[in-house]
Every structure is written in C-alpha cells, then in structure tokens.
Write a protein that holds these residues in place. Sequence first.
Motif, short mmCIF file in Angstrom:
data_model
loop_
_atom_site.label_atom_id
_atom_site.label_comp_id
_atom_site.label_asym_id
_atom_site.label_seq_id
_atom_site.Cartn_x
_atom_site.Cartn_y
_atom_site.Cartn_z
N SER B 83 30.43 0.16 39.45
CA SER B 83 29.48 -0.25 40.49
C SER B 83 29.17 -1.73 40.37
N LYS B 84 28.82 -2.30 41.49
CA LYS B 84 28.44 -3.72 41.48
C LYS B 84 27.20 -3.93 40.62
N GLU B 85 26.30 -2.96 40.68
CA GLU B 85 25.06 -3.09 39.92
C GLU B 85 25.34 -3.14 38.42
N HIS B 86 26.27 -2.31 37.99
CA HIS B 86 26.63 -2.29 36.57
C HIS B 86 27.14 -3.66 36.14
N LEU B 87 28.03 -4.21 36.95
CA LEU B 87 28.61 -5.50 36.57
C LEU B 87 27.55 -6.61 36.62
N ARG B 88 26.68 -6.55 37.60
CA ARG B 88 25.63 -7.58 37.68
C ARG B 88 24.74 -7.52 36.44
#
Lengths: 149, 284
Positions: B83-88
């Motif tokens: 997920s994008k959130e994980h990477l952010r």
Amino acid sequence: MATGSARYGGIAGPAVVPSPDVRSPLTATSGVRPATRSDTETLTSALVEIRTGRLLEELPEHPGALPLAEIAAALPEIFGTQPVTKSRILGEIRGGSLDLQDLVLISPRCVHVLQKLPNAPNAALVSVAGRDASVGWIVSEARSRLERA
Amino acid sequence: MLSKVAVRASIPPSIPVEAGILSRALEVLERVETLPADAVGALRFGPEGLLLVESRAVCWAAAPGMRHRLTQLLRYEHDPPLSKEHLREVYRQCKDGQLPLVDGLLSTGKLLPNALRSALFRHTTEAIAHLASSGVRYEGFVPQPRYRARFPFSTAEILAYLGARCDPQLATDAAAVLEANLVPETSGWAFLRDAGMGAPVVVAARGSPPLPGAEMLEISSWAASLFDVTGVFDDGVRIASAGFRDGLYVVAWRAGETYFAAVCTNRAGAARLVAGLDRKLMAR
C-alpha cells in the motif's frame, strides 16, 4: 633473416627477404604435430606487406582451397593502415591509437591467423588452416612460425 | 489474480520513446564515467535532475516529474502490491531516524534485496532517459560524503537496459549467451549493429569490470567492420580474437542478428573464451 630493399622496392621500412640458410616460416614446424597430414599441408603461411596486401613470398605449391591470397588483399583494411579505413575499423579506442598485433579468425571452414612481425611493422605473417586441426594447434604453430620469420 | 511478475510487467516503462535518446543518454553517462575514480557526489541537471554517483557507478537518479515513480515501482515488487500508506510510513521513519531508505525498506521484510534493486534500477534508468530526453542543462558536480550504496549501477548496465528496448526478447537471449560463455575477469556485451539508430546499440552487458559506454560502442563498431571485411575471404567467420599492443585483448563473435564483444584482461582468458565459443558455435 636478411633484410633489404632491392627485391621489394617501395616498401616503407625494412623489407623482409627470406635468407637461403634459414628455414622459411612456411615449412618450419613447432614439433607438435596434428594427428594427420604434414604441418605444411595443414597450415599454410605467407609473409604479406600490410600497407598494400602484397604477398612477399610465393605461395606454397599446394595451398589447396585456402583463401590466403584473398586474406592478404584484406590486410590493409584489417590492420587499418589506410587513412580512411583506420578511422572506420579501429576508431580511437581508449583515446589513443590502438595497434592491432594479431588476429585469429574462426569459421566452420578455416582458421585464419594474422600476426604482425615484431621487427618489421609493415609486414605480417598470414596463416590459414582447415578445421581438421585444432584451433590450439593452429595458433601455436602459427606463432612458432612467427618467431622464425 | 495476476502473478507478481505479470503485475510488475504491466507497469509501463516511463521511458520516452524518441530517436536520439540513446546517444543523449550516453552523453549523460559519460559525465559519470569521466569523473575521478574516487569521486562521490551529485551530478546536477537543472533544478530537479540529479545523478548520485559513487566510484563511477550510479546510485540513484531523479528527473522532474518522477516524484511518485519509486512508490509505484516498489508497490508492485510485492504480491499483493504494497500500500502507498505503508511505503509513506517507511519513508517517514527513515527521515525521522535519518536511516538510509534502502535499509529502511529492507528492514520491513516485505521486499527482497533483488526486488528492491530492480525497482531502484528502473527508477534510475528512467530518470536518466528523461534527463536525456529533456535536454536539461548540466549544472555541475557537487561532492558529497561517501554513500556506501548497497545497489550501485554501472553505466554499462544502464546503457544496455535502455538499448534492450529495441528488442527485449533478443536482449534477454543475448544476456543468457553472455552468462553462459564469459570467463572470469572479462567484460562482455551484446549489441545490434544498427537497429535503426545509425550506430551499434548495446542490448546486454555482463562481467567485470564494466567498460565505459563510449568504449563499448567503439569496440562494437570495430567488430562489426571487421566481420564485414572478413566476409571478403570467408563469409563464415563467426569468432574473432584480437591482441593489441598495449595488452588489450578483444574477442568478438556473432550469432544470427546479434553481435557480441568481450574485453579480456589477458591472452589466456581470451583463449579460454574462444575455445568455449568454438565448441558451441562451430559444433560439427
């Protein structure tokens, strides 16, 4: 091997003239033989003027179908001594003039070995053999002949 | 559900498709290759373009408009996509803890080193292609402390990746040939003679030490011309082994449309390479 210019006038640099008391590179052998045929039949060699592709020796009596004369004619292109072809073939690798010393060319039919003479930069020993001998033997025998040229 | 390979492959390469991009990319890479051997720092191209370089290898590259590209590439190196959130969150932790991003990403356990390298490599090559395409002006080199990059990329492999777009399958096959034949202490590459570019196109590169791109192209041109000349007396010549005065040994060979060249550190290595090629190419 004696040097002179009378027989090969017009060649820049020392000419290469076989001396009668020194075995020709065409016939001298390294002592390591392939399984069949004589060395002179297996590997055919001749001295060639690089600048013009002109043979400096008569071809052996039984050159077979090996294209030694045709290779000789291509030497100016291969060694890049012609101004036009030098830029085409050698370019300016690594920022300086690169001096090709030897070349082994392998096809299903033949192995061609082209070697500049170390003491006569305008001459090369061209050797050709069929594929009935190993590449290793051909290159080794060709180098042996160069040492005697 | 699509396999991870299929999903990753479905991300279109963000590389401009235009004539001349390879030659301009080569100019960018030459900036790397002509730095001092121990140089560490950033080559700056305009306000947003940069290449981070360490010992003539590229550690990272960025170009305008690529702000979110790494996230996109990283997401699909995992199945299911990260997920994008994980990477952010990983980015934030790295920033707050002053931890290298590569270390932070690997510490999550969700990305294998090969996958991370692949994403970083794609981002780097795409950025270089964009910089080449944009014609942005080179600003200069800014020295920086040593990066100790875990995944440095040679200019040779970057050039080969860009060239491989001419024919990806041929490039893959050529890479396999190199891996099967190169001997130790040999740099080798595969190239197409023209591919419509008017110059050789490197499509695969293997071995070490890697050669500068301009040198690969010069030797490729030499090899192609040599095979032309040998066709006069023997059109079956497939292997050429050359020795030059200053200790340079080059072996070139061809198979179908693909040409290969290798630089060996000594004559024995060249002889071994030739022997292996002769057995495989001239099988009788």
